[in-house]
Design a protein around this motif. Structure first.
Motif, PDB file in Angstrom:
ATOM      1  N   SER A   1       0.944  -1.255   0.135  1.00 45.04           N
ATOM      2  CA  SER A   1      -0.026  -0.032   0.253  1.00 45.04           C
ATOM      3  C   SER A   1       0.851   1.254   0.015  1.00 45.04           C
ATOM      4  CB  SER A   1      -0.884   0.026   1.101  1.00 45.04           C
ATOM      5  OG  SER A   1      -0.062   0.073   2.498  1.00 45.04           O
ATOM      6  N   ILE A   2       0.511   2.246  -0.468  1.00 46.56           N
ATOM      7  CA  ILE A   2       1.222   3.630  -0.632  1.00 46.56           C
ATOM      8  C   ILE A   2       0.161   4.578  -0.446  1.00 46.56           C
ATOM      9  CG2 ILE A   2       2.506   5.006  -1.953  1.00 46.56           C
ATOM     10  CD1 ILE A   2       2.780   2.913  -4.247  1.00 46.56           C
TER      11      ILE A   2
ATOM     12  N   TYR B   1       0.399   7.603   0.581  1.00 40.49           N
ATOM     13  CA  TYR B   1       0.084   8.921  -0.007  1.00 40.49           C
ATOM     14  C   TYR B   1      -0.300   9.118  -1.512  1.00 40.49           C
ATOM     15  CZ  TYR B   1       4.786   7.526  -2.366  1.00 40.49           C
ATOM     16  OH  TYR B   1       5.738   6.871  -3.180  1.00 40.49           O
ATOM     17  N   LEU B   2      -0.482   7.796  -1.945  1.00 43.51           N
ATOM     18  CA  LEU B   2      -1.122   7.861  -3.155  1.00 43.51           C
ATOM     19  C   LEU B   2      -2.596   7.454  -3.207  1.00 43.51           C
ATOM     20  CD1 LEU B   2       1.868   6.715  -5.804  1.00 43.51           C
ATOM     21  CD2 LEU B   2       0.907   8.962  -5.662  1.00 43.51           C
ATOM     22  N   ASN B   3      -2.804   7.107  -2.227  1.00 43.53           N
ATOM     23  CA  ASN B   3      -4.089   6.457  -1.674  1.00 43.53           C
ATOM     24  C   ASN B   3      -4.197   5.220  -2.440  1.00 43.53           C
ATOM     25  OD1 ASN B   3      -5.134   8.691  -0.078  1.00 43.53           O
ATOM     26  ND2 ASN B   3      -5.521   9.716  -1.995  1.00 43.53           N
ATOM     27  N   LEU B   4      -3.269   4.443  -2.494  1.00 37.81           N
ATOM     28  CA  LEU B   4      -3.333   3.179  -3.247  1.00 37.81           C
ATOM     29  C   LEU B   4      -3.236   2.141  -2.370  1.00 37.81           C
ATOM     30  CD1 LEU B   4      -1.378   3.953  -6.241  1.00 37.81           C
ATOM     31  CD2 LEU B   4      -3.678   3.724  -6.254  1.00 37.81           C
TER      32      LEU B   4
ATOM     33  N   LEU C   1       3.181   0.723 -11.773  1.00 37.96           N
ATOM     34  CA  LEU C   1       2.898   2.112 -11.371  1.00 37.96           C
ATOM     35  C   LEU C   1       4.076   2.821 -11.658  1.00 37.96           C
ATOM     36  CD1 LEU C   1       1.180   4.206  -9.597  1.00 37.96           C
ATOM     37  CD2 LEU C   1       2.459   3.174  -7.399  1.00 37.96           C
ATOM     38  N   TYR C   2       5.496   2.388 -11.461  1.00 33.01           N
ATOM     39  CA  TYR C   2       6.695   3.131 -11.492  1.00 33.01           C
ATOM     40  C   TYR C   2       7.256   3.022 -12.990  1.00 33.01           C
ATOM     41  CZ  TYR C   2       6.489   4.772  -6.896  1.00 33.01           C
ATOM     42  OH  TYR C   2       5.959   5.395  -5.659  1.00 33.01           O
TER      43      TYR C   2
ATOM     44  N   VAL D   1      12.019   9.455  -3.880  1.00 32.89           N
ATOM     45  CA  VAL D   1      10.540  10.259  -3.631  1.00 32.89           C
ATOM     46  C   VAL D   1      10.903  11.225  -2.719  1.00 32.89           C
ATOM     47  CG1 VAL D   1       8.225  10.024  -3.260  1.00 32.89           C
ATOM     48  CG2 VAL D   1       9.276   8.077  -4.728  1.00 32.89           C
TER      49      VAL D   1
ATOM     50  N   GLY E   1       5.933  13.412  -1.699  1.00 34.85           N
ATOM     51  CA  GLY E   1       5.538  12.318  -2.901  1.00 34.85           C
ATOM     52  C   GLY E   1       5.763  12.518  -4.064  1.00 34.85           C
ATOM     53  N   LYS E   2       6.718  13.560  -4.341  1.00 28.00           N
ATOM     54  CA  LYS E   2       7.070  13.613  -6.037  1.00 28.00           C
ATOM     55  C   LYS E   2       8.380  13.016  -6.126  1.00 28.00           C
ATOM     56  CE  LYS E   2       4.228  17.624  -6.446  1.00 28.00           C
ATOM     57  NZ  LYS E   2       3.222  17.222  -5.513  1.00 28.00           N
ATOM     58  N   GLU E   3       8.219  12.492  -7.227  1.00 26.04           N
ATOM     59  CA  GLU E   3       9.422  11.753  -7.849  1.00 26.04           C
ATOM     60  C   GLU E   3      10.657  12.593  -8.239  1.00 26.04           C
ATOM     61  OE1 GLU E   3      11.016   8.913 -11.582  1.00 26.04           O
ATOM     62  OE2 GLU E   3       8.890   8.470 -10.619  1.00 26.04           O
TER      63      GLU E   3
END
Length: 195
Positions: free
Chosen positions: A109-110, A112-115, A126-127, A138, A142-144
């Motif tokens: 689960s992530i 910060y991405l609500n996943l 996803l990546y 990251v 939460g930005k790459e």
């Protein structure tokens, strides 16, 4: 006409430098074997990486490493991260490191991405995983920041970690600019070490 040719040559050199950085050493084992520590990567990955069941943000950058069991360069990278005490210590102090083995049947689960409920292969999709190993950095929001494909060598890994942790990357807007900025940073380090 001469000025145009010169500019075109400079652009080609920059593109080549970016490609070399991004894909550095993907096939380098044919030319030079990288010296790495003698460690059992399967049993020691937990010594440096956090449980990837939930990938969280924190007060330091997140580092997500993708690999798989039968990937030679993934094993070289993992061995370098685990077996080099300088690299391991720097990561443990300054990053939230996660290892995603795409062969695992884990669910991730992530927040910060609500996943949630993502398989390891879902994480790879996803990546936009296109080559292994892959390191994705990251930011705390939460930005790459940037990504590194292949095994860049231990010396370069240390430089990348410094570039990311010390927020030097923030001087550049795009990932392409960050790669160029990193190459300049690395060149400056090399010059300083020679003086």
């Amino acid at each position: 006409m001469l000025n145009y040719t010169y500019k075109l040559q400079i652009k080609c050199i920059k593109v080549l430098a970016i490609l070399l950085f991004c894909f550095y050493n993907v096939n380098a084992t044919e030319f030079v074997k990288q010296p790495v520590a003698d460690v059992n990567t399967n049993s020691n990955l937990d010594s440096i990486f956090l449980n990837s069941k939930q990938i969280n943000l924190g007060d330091k950058p997140t580092m997500i490493v993708f690999g798989k069991d039968d990937c030679y360069h993934c094993n070289i990278l993992a061995t370098s991260l685990i077996g080099n005490s300088t690299i391991q210590g720097y990561i443990e102090l300054n990053f939230l490191p996660y290892y995603i083995n795409i062969n695992d049947k884990k669910k991730h689960s992530i927040p910060y991405l609500n996943l949630s409920g993502l398989s390891s292969m879902d994480m790879a999709r996803l990546y936009n995983l296109t080559a292994l190993p892959l390191i994705v950095f990251v930011s705390t929001d939460g930005k790459e920041i940037m990504r590194i494909y292949g095994f860049p060598g231990e010396k370069r890994i240390i430089h990348v970690l410094e570039f990311v942790y010390n927020d030097i990357w923030k001087n550049f807007k795009t990932q392409k600019e960050r790669v160029n900025g990193f190459l300049e940073y690395e060149t400056d380090i090399e010059k300083q070490s020679k003086n």
